[in-house]
Design an enzyme around this catalytic site. Sequence first.
Site, PDB file in Angstrom:
ATOM      1  CB  SER A 199      50.613 -11.856  13.558  1.00 50.96           C
ATOM      2  OG  SER A 199      50.377 -10.589  12.966  1.00 50.96           O
ATOM      3  N   GLY A 200      48.385 -12.059  11.181  1.00 51.01           N
ATOM      4  CA  GLY A 200      47.028 -11.831  10.710  1.00 51.01           C
ATOM      5  C   GLY A 200      46.387 -13.098  10.191  1.00 51.01           C
ATOM      6  CD1 TRP A 202      48.579 -18.714  14.545  1.00 50.04           C
ATOM      7  CD2 TRP A 202      47.324 -17.220  15.636  1.00 50.04           C
ATOM      8  NE1 TRP A 202      48.341 -19.212  15.803  1.00 50.04           N
ATOM      9  CE2 TRP A 202      47.572 -18.318  16.490  1.00 50.04           C
ATOM     10  CE3 TRP A 202      46.560 -16.151  16.099  1.00 50.04           C
ATOM     11  CZ2 TRP A 202      47.081 -18.373  17.791  1.00 50.04           C
ATOM     12  CZ3 TRP A 202      46.063 -16.207  17.397  1.00 50.04           C
ATOM     13  CH2 TRP A 202      46.333 -17.313  18.224  1.00 50.04           C
ATOM     14  CG  HIS A 203      44.175 -13.485  14.670  1.00 48.53           C
ATOM     15  ND1 HIS A 203      45.433 -12.937  14.538  1.00 48.53           N
ATOM     16  CD2 HIS A 203      43.892 -13.437  15.998  1.00 48.53           C
ATOM     17  CE1 HIS A 203      45.882 -12.568  15.728  1.00 48.53           C
ATOM     18  NE2 HIS A 203      44.971 -12.851  16.628  1.00 48.53           N
ATOM     19  N   GLY A 204      42.781 -16.138  11.026  1.00 41.49           N
ATOM     20  CA  GLY A 204      41.770 -16.630  10.107  1.00 41.49           C
ATOM     21  C   GLY A 204      42.197 -16.415   8.666  1.00 41.49           C
TER      22      GLY A 204
END
Length: 360
Positions: A199-200, A202-204
Amino acid sequence: MDCYKKSNIEDLKAKNSYKIDLLDYSLFITFFPQLIAGPIVHHKEMMPQFHSLLNKEKALINWEFMAKGLFIFSIGLFKKVFIADSFAAWANAGFTLAQNGGTLNIFEAWVTSLSYTFQLYFDFSGYCDMAIGLALFFGIVLPINFNSPYKALNIADFWRRWHITLGRFLKDYLYIPLGGNRVSKIINLRNLFIVAFLSGVWHGAGWGFVIWGSLHAIAMVSHRIYSFLAIGKSFLNSKIYKIFAWLLTFNFLNIAWVFFRSENLSGAINILKAMFGITWVELPYKFKASWLFREIGGNDKMVGFILISFIICLCFRNSIQMLDNFKPNIKNSIIIMLFLYIALIMIGVTPYTEFIYFNF
């Protein structure tokens, strides 16, 4: 709002017995209210709604939906331009200084992190409120994406409340395929770690996102291990435990957001060192807001915004809960006009600040 009840969403999914053609696909991927930053929707909850409009199963113009859409759109616009953009000035000043090697005193560091914590929530939830409102103008119901996340008492509860549609996406397409809860406890912990870590990412691809995802992964695994332990329910329901749990959860989130926001690791480290008093900075001799927070342009208004934001997030109903009880009448029309009036004034007097999630 009745249209947000789970049973109705499930009914919509159950109606999806037809084949999806190119026109349906094109409509789904170009529905602009949620196209850029969410909520993340599934075709099973959207296509039945589009078809019910095309087949005239629902009125083309639903005036109740129009009123409710304007109501929640106004709240979202108010959140963005009045609250989030105000916090952006102080958060940006603090992070920019730290990223360039400057030093903050302990008060400035905590205010910088808190400013971003609240900016992120009011910016993103404001966007989602606006998306939900725009969709209601067309008679379409989008899924809920936020449910008072800063009221969470543990990290698992936070992720059930924050960016709900992303959590649902990761659960359906990653956590369950990995085995979900239907595996041994060790494998289950592995699955939780992988999902939270990704999930981390996924943001960049920056190291800040990697660290942020890793921190949440460790927190999720730690909480699951804690839940495996036998602890008396009477203690878990006590006020002392709930206060401690909230303080622990909120401060973890606030600290983790520092890595999420900072453009380089040195900036994040500088802010954290200042927050915990590791960096010695001489405090001003006047304990006034304008002196205490002068490096980030802080003032009494900033202190008031932080206190009011805590009250809003912890003591009041969120926008979806307000929408549930919304009735089109003169009183609520005045409230809508007030939100719009303040938001439009702020648009005219504050610098343009794009939505945070446009960056991801």
